[in-house]
Design a protein around this motif. Structure first.
Motif, PDB file in Angstrom:
ATOM      1  N   GLU A 254       0.769  -1.101  -0.401  1.00  0.00           N
ATOM      2  CA  GLU A 254       0.221   0.304  -0.234  1.00  0.00           C
ATOM      3  C   GLU A 254       0.889   1.088  -0.272  1.00  0.00           C
ATOM      4  O   GLU A 254       0.565   1.886  -0.895  1.00  0.00           O
ATOM      5  N   ALA A 255       1.698   1.037   0.780  1.00  0.00           N
ATOM      6  CA  ALA A 255       2.749   2.372   0.822  1.00  0.00           C
ATOM      7  C   ALA A 255       3.517   2.897  -0.643  1.00  0.00           C
ATOM      8  O   ALA A 255       3.683   3.769  -0.767  1.00  0.00           O
ATOM      9  N   ALA A 256       3.665   1.309  -1.370  1.00  0.00           N
ATOM     10  CA  ALA A 256       4.397   1.785  -2.169  1.00  0.00           C
ATOM     11  C   ALA A 256       4.167   2.005  -3.855  1.00  0.00           C
ATOM     12  O   ALA A 256       3.851   2.721  -3.785  1.00  0.00           O
ATOM     13  N   TRP A 257       2.467   1.710  -3.466  1.00  0.00           N
ATOM     14  CA  TRP A 257       1.054   2.504  -3.954  1.00  0.00           C
ATOM     15  C   TRP A 257       1.090   3.427  -4.349  1.00  0.00           C
ATOM     16  O   TRP A 257       1.304   4.871  -5.014  1.00  0.00           O
ATOM     17  N   ASP A 258       1.107   4.018  -2.903  1.00  0.00           N
ATOM     18  CA  ASP A 258       0.757   5.410  -2.856  1.00  0.00           C
ATOM     19  C   ASP A 258       2.078   6.308  -3.780  1.00  0.00           C
ATOM     20  O   ASP A 258       2.304   7.460  -3.054  1.00  0.00           O
ATOM     21  N   ALA A 259       3.951   5.373  -3.436  1.00  0.00           N
ATOM     22  CA  ALA A 259       4.526   5.958  -3.761  1.00  0.00           C
ATOM     23  C   ALA A 259       4.499   6.910  -5.214  1.00  0.00           C
ATOM     24  O   ALA A 259       5.560   7.610  -5.674  1.00  0.00           O
ATOM     25  N   GLY A 260       4.159   5.646  -5.463  1.00  0.00           N
ATOM     26  CA  GLY A 260       4.378   5.964  -7.302  1.00  0.00           C
ATOM     27  C   GLY A 260       4.369   4.636  -7.907  1.00  0.00           C
ATOM     28  O   GLY A 260       4.893   4.249  -9.266  1.00  0.00           O
ATOM     29  N   ILE A 336      -4.825  -3.702  -4.637  1.00  0.00           N
ATOM     30  CA  ILE A 336      -4.527  -2.662  -4.646  1.00  0.00           C
ATOM     31  C   ILE A 336      -4.161  -2.073  -6.457  1.00  0.00           C
ATOM     32  O   ILE A 336      -4.420  -0.412  -6.407  1.00  0.00           O
ATOM     33  N   GLY A 337      -3.780  -2.900  -7.189  1.00  0.00           N
ATOM     34  CA  GLY A 337      -3.286  -2.545  -8.565  1.00  0.00           C
ATOM     35  C   GLY A 337      -2.623  -2.940  -8.996  1.00  0.00           C
ATOM     36  O   GLY A 337      -1.780  -2.340 -10.468  1.00  0.00           O
ATOM     37  N   PHE A 338      -1.655  -3.531  -8.860  1.00  0.00           N
ATOM     38  CA  PHE A 338      -0.572  -3.700  -8.623  1.00  0.00           C
ATOM     39  C   PHE A 338      -0.170  -4.675 -10.392  1.00  0.00           C
ATOM     40  O   PHE A 338      -1.263  -5.595 -10.644  1.00  0.00           O
TER      41      PHE A 338
END
Length: 362
Positions: A254-260, A336-338
């Motif tokens: 989740e944190a990595a997705w928010d970071a881009g 999440i969408g990865f």
């Protein structure tokens, strides 16, 4: 297997707690008190900070090839042997044995740097029969470990790949990659590169023990954000997953997705050769109460052994625990969408490099 033990408090900022003997050594050594305070004097000397030493190497070739079906790349370049980050689980540690150095403290304090990596690469890319294929940088040891700030060997490689429009990817635990955005961003705009940042856990205390000289988790997230803001396709690696230690997979994603980050992958911990006793020693030093449980679950994923090198299973493991980790990752990544779109780099834009001497005139 013999080893020279060093008190845990003597190796602050290092992953290994011993200069474990490598598998090719014939002699075994053990501490011995001869009655003349020799043992105490030796321990006092060991409490001195363990400094990093650079060992220069003149490489004869720098592009390595592999045919492993479980690896996404066929070619790779590693400007360094050994890694100052000191990750205790690093599967590249046993490679130090081939140069008669310990996979323990030597691996993270005696760094072999390929002084002529860019010059040799220029020669290899300039061969008449060279066919361009994706090159992965830093697949064994981190290409942006602390020494890179001074030596700039990785930058010299990327400068040449930039000059020749050669597709590449890399994975790092360091914010040092930001220093080369001036080269990487233009290549990303041409579809020539993608960057992955490893975030094993968001637990800073655990990370400092697992990866003592790597960037902090929040700093790696900022690096992801910086890469994404500069239009560079980036992903997150959650490797390795360690039962009863790295238990925040969903939070990392989740944190990595928010970071881009828009792609993600993971591997389970691998303990080949000397990595197994080193990791066991590390567990006893830092997490003695759960050491047996951790090793038992690792064995569950490796058919009852510490490690199984089978190509079909070495990255993900087997059995219920391996399946549980896989299910958690897949469900979280999908939610999440990865990995909705695969990043395919363009290998067709390559142009041979200019060579030195009169040949460059024609």
């Amino acid at each position: 297997m013999g080893e020279v033990r060093i008190p845990v408090e003597a190796v602050k900022g290092r992953g290994a707690a011993s200069r474990i003997a490598h598998r090719f050594e014939r002699d075994e050594r053990a501490a011995f008190d001869d009655g003349w305070s020799t043992l105490d004097d030796g321990l006092a000397a060991d409490r001195a900070p363990v400094r990093t030493e650079v060992i220069w190497e003149e490489a004869r070739s720098v592009i390595s090839s592999n045919e492993s079906p479980d690896v996404y790349f066929e070619r790779s370049i590693n400007p360094y042997r050994g890694c100052e980050h000191g990750c205790i689980y690093c599967y590249a540690r046993p490679n130090h044995a081939y140069v008669n150095l310990s996979p323990g403290l030597d691996f993270e304090t005696k760094i072999i740097a390929k002084r002529n990596v860019a010059q040799v690469l220029r020669h290899e890319l300039g061969k008449r029969r060279y066919e361009p294929k994706l090159i992965a940088i830093g697949t064994s040891t981190d290409c942006y470990q602390p020494l890179e700030r001074e030596l700039k060997l990785t930058r010299s490689v990327i400068e040449l790949l930039h000059e020749t429009n050669h597709a590449f990817s890399l994975v790092t635990k360091s914010s040092g990659v930001e220093r080369d955005i001036d080269l990487i961003a233009p290549m990303a705009a041409k579809g020539l590169t993608a960057i992955n940042v490893t975030i094993t856990t968001l637990d800073t205390d655990l990370m400092r023990k697992l990866e003592p000289r790597a960037a902090a988790p929040h700093r790696r997230l900022r690096t992801l954000r910086t890469l994404a803001e500069n239009g560079i396709p980036c992903g997150v690696s959650l490797a390795p997953q360690i039962p009863f230690l790295t238990d925040d997979m969903e939070q990392v994603l989740e944190a990595a997705w928010d970071a881009g980050a828009r792609s993600a992958f993971y591997h389970v911990i691998r303990l080949p050769w000397e990595v197994s006793p080193l990791f066991r020693e590390w567990l006893q030093a830092h997490y003695p109460q759960r050491a047996d449980r951790v090793m038992a679950r690792i064995a569950d994923m490796r058919g009852g052994k510490d490690y199984d090198a089978d190509f079909a299973t070495r990255m993900k493991g087997v059995g219920p625990w391996a399946q549980l980790i896989a299910q958690r990752f897949q469900k979280a990544a999908t939610r999440i969408g990865f990995n909705r779109e695969r990043v395919v780099l363009d290998e067709s834009q390559f142009r041979p490099p200019a060579q030195g001497g009169q040949g460059a005139l024609f």
